[in-house]
Design a protein around this motif. Structure first.
Motif, PDB file in Angstrom:
ATOM      1  N   ASN A   1       0.843  -1.200   0.000  1.00 31.28           N
ATOM      2  CA  ASN A   1       0.000   0.000   0.000  1.00 31.28           C
ATOM      3  C   ASN A   1       0.876   1.247   0.000  1.00 31.28           C
ATOM      4  OD1 ASN A   1      -1.671   2.262   1.287  1.00 31.28           O
ATOM      5  ND2 ASN A   1      -3.206   0.654   1.010  1.00 31.28           N
ATOM      6  N   GLN A   2       0.460   2.247  -0.755  1.00 28.03           N
ATOM      7  CA  GLN A   2       1.261   3.469  -0.871  1.00 28.03           C
ATOM      8  C   GLN A   2       1.451   4.183   0.470  1.00 28.03           C
ATOM      9  OE1 GLN A   2      -0.531   6.752  -2.954  1.00 28.03           O
ATOM     10  NE2 GLN A   2      -2.624   6.216  -2.322  1.00 28.03           N
ATOM     11  N   ASN A   3       0.560   3.934   1.434  1.00 29.15           N
ATOM     12  CA  ASN A   3       0.635   4.615   2.726  1.00 29.15           C
ATOM     13  C   ASN A   3       1.528   3.903   3.737  1.00 29.15           C
ATOM     14  OD1 ASN A   3      -1.233   6.664   1.949  1.00 29.15           O
ATOM     15  ND2 ASN A   3      -2.904   5.183   2.220  1.00 29.15           N
ATOM     16  N   TRP A   4       2.004   2.714   3.387  1.00 27.91           N
ATOM     17  CA  TRP A   4       2.877   1.997   4.304  1.00 27.91           C
ATOM     18  C   TRP A   4       4.261   2.630   4.336  1.00 27.91           C
ATOM     19  CZ3 TRP A   4       1.815  -3.704   2.390  1.00 27.91           C
ATOM     20  CH2 TRP A   4       0.510  -4.062   2.754  1.00 27.91           C
ATOM     21  N   ASN A   5       4.940   2.422   5.463  1.00 21.13           N
ATOM     22  CA  ASN A   5       6.355   2.803   5.502  1.00 21.13           C
ATOM     23  C   ASN A   5       7.194   1.565   5.167  1.00 21.13           C
ATOM     24  OD1 ASN A   5       6.617   1.208   7.853  1.00 21.13           O
ATOM     25  ND2 ASN A   5       6.190   2.955   9.192  1.00 21.13           N
ATOM     26  N   VAL A   6       8.497   1.735   5.138  1.00 26.51           N
ATOM     27  CA  VAL A   6       9.390   0.654   4.709  1.00 26.51           C
ATOM     28  C   VAL A   6       9.304  -0.553   5.648  1.00 26.51           C
ATOM     29  CG1 VAL A   6      11.829   0.019   4.495  1.00 26.51           C
ATOM     30  CG2 VAL A   6      10.984   2.110   3.416  1.00 26.51           C
ATOM     31  N   ILE A   7       9.225  -0.314   6.965  1.00 27.40           N
ATOM     32  CA  ILE A   7       9.144  -1.416   7.932  1.00 27.40           C
ATOM     33  C   ILE A   7       7.890  -2.252   7.682  1.00 27.40           C
ATOM     34  CG2 ILE A   7       8.759  -1.994  10.354  1.00 27.40           C
ATOM     35  CD1 ILE A   7      11.616  -1.378   9.772  1.00 27.40           C
ATOM     36  N   GLN A   8       6.743  -1.580   7.528  1.00 30.65           N
ATOM     37  CA  GLN A   8       5.490  -2.293   7.258  1.00 30.65           C
ATOM     38  C   GLN A   8       5.592  -3.097   5.964  1.00 30.65           C
ATOM     39  OE1 GLN A   8       3.084   1.438   7.722  1.00 30.65           O
ATOM     40  NE2 GLN A   8       1.595   0.021   8.628  1.00 30.65           N
ATOM     41  N   THR A   9       6.203  -2.493   4.983  1.00 27.63           N
ATOM     42  CA  THR A   9       6.315  -3.134   3.667  1.00 27.63           C
ATOM     43  C   THR A   9       7.183  -4.388   3.741  1.00 27.63           C
ATOM     44  OG1 THR A   9       6.084  -0.991   2.564  1.00 27.63           O
ATOM     45  CG2 THR A   9       7.010  -2.802   1.262  1.00 27.63           C
ATOM     46  N   ILE A  10       8.304  -4.305   4.442  1.00 22.63           N
ATOM     47  CA  ILE A  10       9.193  -5.470   4.570  1.00 22.63           C
ATOM     48  C   ILE A  10       8.484  -6.612   5.291  1.00 22.63           C
ATOM     49  CG2 ILE A  10      11.290  -6.317   5.684  1.00 22.63           C
ATOM     50  CD1 ILE A  10      12.565  -3.594   5.087  1.00 22.63           C
ATOM     51  N   GLU A  11       7.731  -6.296   6.341  1.00 12.24           N
ATOM     52  CA  GLU A  11       6.983  -7.332   7.055  1.00 12.24           C
ATOM     53  C   GLU A  11       5.949  -7.982   6.137  1.00 12.24           C
ATOM     54  OE1 GLU A  11       7.399  -8.636  10.055  1.00 12.24           O
ATOM     55  OE2 GLU A  11       9.221  -7.408  10.182  1.00 12.24           O
ATOM     56  N   GLU A  12       5.286  -7.147   5.324  1.00  9.50           N
ATOM     57  CA  GLU A  12       4.270  -7.675   4.416  1.00  9.50           C
ATOM     58  C   GLU A  12       4.901  -8.511   3.306  1.00  9.50           C
ATOM     59  OE1 GLU A  12       0.377  -8.394   3.146  1.00  9.50           O
ATOM     60  OE2 GLU A  12       1.213  -7.603   5.031  1.00  9.50           O
ATOM     61  N   ILE A  13       6.071  -8.086   2.846  1.00  2.28           N
ATOM     62  CA  ILE A  13       6.790  -8.858   1.825  1.00  2.28           C
ATOM     63  C   ILE A  13       7.138 -10.237   2.365  1.00  2.28           C
ATOM     64  CG2 ILE A  13       8.976  -9.037   0.569  1.00  2.28           C
ATOM     65  CD1 ILE A  13       8.893  -5.990   0.239  1.00  2.28           C
ATOM     66  N   ARG A  14       7.598 -10.278   3.613  1.00  6.76           N
ATOM     67  CA  ARG A  14       7.928 -11.566   4.231  1.00  6.76           C
ATOM     68  C   ARG A  14       6.706 -12.475   4.305  1.00  6.76           C
ATOM     69  NH1 ARG A  14      11.452  -8.937   9.162  1.00  6.76           N
ATOM     70  NH2 ARG A  14      13.439  -8.736   8.030  1.00  6.76           N
ATOM     71  N   ARG A  15       5.572 -11.883   4.635  1.00  7.35           N
ATOM     72  CA  ARG A  15       4.345 -12.662   4.756  1.00  7.35           C
ATOM     73  C   ARG A  15       3.865 -13.163   3.386  1.00  7.35           C
ATOM     74  NH1 ARG A  15      -0.966 -12.548   4.274  1.00  7.35           N
ATOM     75  NH2 ARG A  15      -0.941 -10.495   3.308  1.00  7.35           N
ATOM     76  N   GLN A  16       3.852 -12.258   2.413  1.00  7.28           N
ATOM     77  CA  GLN A  16       3.338 -12.623   1.090  1.00  7.28           C
ATOM     78  C   GLN A  16       4.298 -13.538   0.331  1.00  7.28           C
ATOM     79  OE1 GLN A  16       1.920  -9.321  -1.295  1.00  7.28           O
ATOM     80  NE2 GLN A  16       1.340  -8.149   0.513  1.00  7.28           N
ATOM     81  N   ALA A  17       5.592 -13.371   0.588  1.00 10.38           N
ATOM     82  CA  ALA A  17       6.593 -14.117  -0.184  1.00 10.38           C
ATOM     83  C   ALA A  17       6.543 -15.614   0.065  1.00 10.38           C
ATOM     84  CB  ALA A  17       7.991 -13.586   0.127  1.00 10.38           C
ATOM     85  N   GLU A  18       5.871 -16.042   1.145  1.00  4.22           N
ATOM     86  CA  GLU A  18       5.745 -17.470   1.413  1.00  4.22           C
ATOM     87  C   GLU A  18       5.036 -18.194   0.276  1.00  4.22           C
ATOM     88  OE1 GLU A  18       3.812 -17.938   5.128  1.00  4.22           O
ATOM     89  OE2 GLU A  18       5.398 -16.987   6.301  1.00  4.22           O
ATOM     90  N   LYS A  19       4.170 -17.468  -0.450  1.00  3.58           N
ATOM     91  CA  LYS A  19       3.388 -18.084  -1.520  1.00  3.58           C
ATOM     92  C   LYS A  19       3.861 -17.658  -2.913  1.00  3.58           C
ATOM     93  CE  LYS A  19      -0.795 -18.563   1.273  1.00  3.58           C
ATOM     94  NZ  LYS A  19      -2.255 -18.295   1.348  1.00  3.58           N
ATOM     95  N   VAL A  20       4.901 -16.859  -2.961  1.00  3.24           N
ATOM     96  CA  VAL A  20       5.397 -16.368  -4.254  1.00  3.24           C
ATOM     97  C   VAL A  20       6.787 -16.937  -4.489  1.00  3.24           C
ATOM     98  CG1 VAL A  20       5.930 -14.344  -5.653  1.00  3.24           C
ATOM     99  CG2 VAL A  20       4.048 -14.257  -4.003  1.00  3.24           C
ATOM    100  N   GLU A  21       6.926 -17.742  -5.538  1.00  3.12           N
ATOM    101  CA  GLU A  21       8.203 -18.410  -5.797  1.00  3.12           C
ATOM    102  C   GLU A  21       9.259 -17.435  -6.291  1.00  3.12           C
ATOM    103  OE1 GLU A  21       9.970 -22.095  -8.496  1.00  3.12           O
ATOM    104  OE2 GLU A  21       7.807 -21.772  -8.335  1.00  3.12           O
ATOM    105  N   LYS A  22       8.896 -16.551  -7.227  1.00  5.28           N
ATOM    106  CA  LYS A  22       9.841 -15.592  -7.794  1.00  5.28           C
ATOM    107  C   LYS A  22       9.315 -14.174  -7.615  1.00  5.28           C
ATOM    108  CE  LYS A  22      11.409 -18.860 -11.331  1.00  5.28           C
ATOM    109  NZ  LYS A  22      11.478 -19.152 -12.789  1.00  5.28           N
ATOM    110  N   ILE A  23      10.154 -13.318  -7.034  1.00  5.09           N
ATOM    111  CA  ILE A  23       9.764 -11.923  -6.819  1.00  5.09           C
ATOM    112  C   ILE A  23      10.463 -11.052  -7.861  1.00  5.09           C
ATOM    113  CG2 ILE A  23       9.735  -9.980  -5.212  1.00  5.09           C
ATOM    114  CD1 ILE A  23       9.828 -11.991  -2.934  1.00  5.09           C
ATOM    115  N   TYR A  24       9.690 -10.549  -8.834  1.00  2.00           N
ATOM    116  CA  TYR A  24      10.249  -9.678  -9.859  1.00  2.00           C
ATOM    117  C   TYR A  24      10.025  -8.204  -9.501  1.00  2.00           C
ATOM    118  CZ  TYR A  24      10.471 -13.829 -12.844  1.00  2.00           C
ATOM    119  OH  TYR A  24      10.749 -15.070 -13.364  1.00  2.00           O
ATOM    120  N   SER A  25       8.828  -7.903  -9.011  1.00  2.00           N
ATOM    121  CA  SER A  25       8.471  -6.524  -8.690  1.00  2.00           C
ATOM    122  C   SER A  25       7.521  -6.502  -7.500  1.00  2.00           C
ATOM    123  CB  SER A  25       7.790  -5.848  -9.882  1.00  2.00           C
ATOM    124  OG  SER A  25       8.654  -5.747 -10.982  1.00  2.00           O
TER     125      SER A  25
END
Length: 455
Positions: A152-176
């Motif tokens: 989300n555009q309103n998140w800060n970097v810390i929130q974004t990194i935590e969300e990336i960790r959570r979402q990345a469990e189901k994403v094999e390749k992260i391009y963008s």
């Protein structure tokens, strides 16, 4: 990560594997396939009978078996999923990305498909699959996967990194990492590099890039492939009619589409009316080849009728028969060349492409040049090498010129007309053009000969 084992399939290994399956030697099977690329294992299973293939799939880890299913060719895949129970197929589907899962389930009858989906453990994935099944399989919606990373555009970097960790469990390749607003409208993308280098309290709205190419769900797969090729993209977001982010397409999905379409076009151009493999049954391959072969035979019989019609002229000037193969072969070659260029142009459309009329005029000019050169060459050879009279040589040369013009016209116009009516223009490049040009070429050849030689 364990290194991938280089593997070469041999008759000796295949016999050992079959013996291991017969003796239930699971240790040998597992150890011999450990570390082997799933594409190689899929090739092995293609050589086994169905019971043997199912035995191996059930023996391997579900994550490996799931990847193998994705690599199987469509005919083998259909046979495998018919033999598997809904619950064990659901176990493998749970290990796949949603787009691969949808590609497999669409091959099943509706009742069996619903039974598999009901047995999925990942309820989010089942809803994703159901959504993907609504789209045409060759559209952007049918090609996309529902697994992607968004912030989300309103998140800060810390929130974004935590969300990336959570979402990345189901994403094999992260391009963008795609950036959305509160209503899931696609705004742009942000790179991992920018996130890592930014301070913890930096907002995503301050570092994301709004310039981003996306495609709508309804866009044809060929157009998507052309966009990704043109801009050298590894992945691309897919949006719905309201510009809400609904999925992403990766380069491997596009490569699969391009390969399938290339195979279809190649088979169409060679006169094969269905998607067949060398390993298919004799009956299936024969059935796919026969329609155009039959048309070719009918065309040949009609050609014989044309020759028979001009039999009286042939009896007067026997030498005319000697040049029939030359006329037929040249007409076929010119037609194939012309149609192949048109099909290639239609396959890679551009806003700068010529109009159909411009293509026709250009093809006509090319045919005029080729016709003059080939016709003149034939005149010289017939007169000086074969020692015929000038009037005979000019007759053969003029006939050649007319055949080149006619074949070029057919080769240029036929794919354009087929494309206009939504028919794959590749079918024009094979037996259709060849047969038509043989018939018209013979008619033109004898017509010119009868006219100039007064026979």
């Amino acid at each position: 990560m364990e290194p991938i084992k280089t593997f070469e399939l041999s008759k000796e290994y295949l016999e050992s594997l079959r013996e291991g399956i017969e003796l239930n030697d699971n240790d040998f099977i597992s150890q011999s396939l450990e570390g082997v690329n799933v594409a190689d294992i899929a090739a092995i299973l293609d050589e086994l009978n169905m019971d043997e293939a199912i035995y191996v799939l059930r023996l391997l880890e579900p994550t490996v078996s799931a990847d193998i299913l994705i690599e199987l060719d469509e005919d083998s895949l259909i046979k495998v999923i018919r033999e598997m129970k809904a619950i064990e197929l659901a176990t493998l589907i749970d290990q796949m990305d949603s787009d691969d899962a949808a590609d497999i389930l669409i091959l099943m009858p509706s009742k069996e498909r619903e039974e598999v989906i009901d047995n999925l453990q990942d309820r989010e994935k089942s809803s994703h699959i159901l959504e993907l099944l609504r789209y045409d399989e060759d559209s952007a919606g049918g090609l996309m996967a529902k697994e992607f990373i968004k912030a989300n555009q309103n998140w800060n970097v810390i929130q974004t990194i935590e969300e990336i960790r959570r979402q990345a469990e189901k994403v094999e390749k992260i391009y963008s990492i795609y950036v959305v607003d509160n209503r899931q409208h696609l705004l742009g993308r942000v790179s991992l590099k920018k996130i890592i280098l930014a301070s913890s309290d930096t907002k995503i709205s301050d570092i994301y890039e709004p310039e981003l190419i996306s495609v709508p769900t309804y866009m044809d797969g060929e157009e998507v492939a052309e966009i990704m090729r043109k801009y050298d993209l590894e992945s691309m977001p897919v949006v719905n009619a309201k510009n809400r982010l609904v999925g992403r397409i990766t380069v491997d999905d596009i490569l699969d589409l391009i390969r399938e379409q290339s195979e279809e076009d190649m088979q169409a151009m060679t006169g094969i009316s269905a998607d067949v493999e060398e390993s298919d049954s004799v009956f299936r391959i024969s059935k796919a080849r026969l329609p155009w072969l039959l048309i070719g035979v009918i065309g040949g019989l009609m050609g014989a009728g044309i020759i028979d019609f001009f039999e009286a002229g042939l009896q007067k000037i026997i030498a005319l028969a000697s040049f029939i193969p030359l006329v037929a072969a040249t007409g076929g070659n010119v037609g194939i060349q012309s149609s192949s260029l048109v099909v290639q142009t239609l396959a890679s459309k551009s806003v700068f492409d010529d109009t159909p009329w411009q293509r026709f005029v250009k093809g006509l000019l090319i045919a005029l040049v080729n016709g003059v050169v080939l016709g003149s060459f034939v005149v010289l050879v017939v007169v000086f090498l074969y020692k015929h009279e000038w009037i005979f040589g000019v007759t053969i040369g003029l006939a050649m010129f007319c055949v080149v013009l006619m074949a070029s016209f057919m080769g240029t116009v036929t794919p354009l007309v087929l494309n206009k009516f939504g028919i794959n223009p590749a079918i024009a490049s094979g037996p259709f053009i060849t047969t038509a040009n043989d018939l018209l070429g013979l008619a033109v050849y004898f017509g010119v000969a009868m006219w100039l030689l007064q026979i």
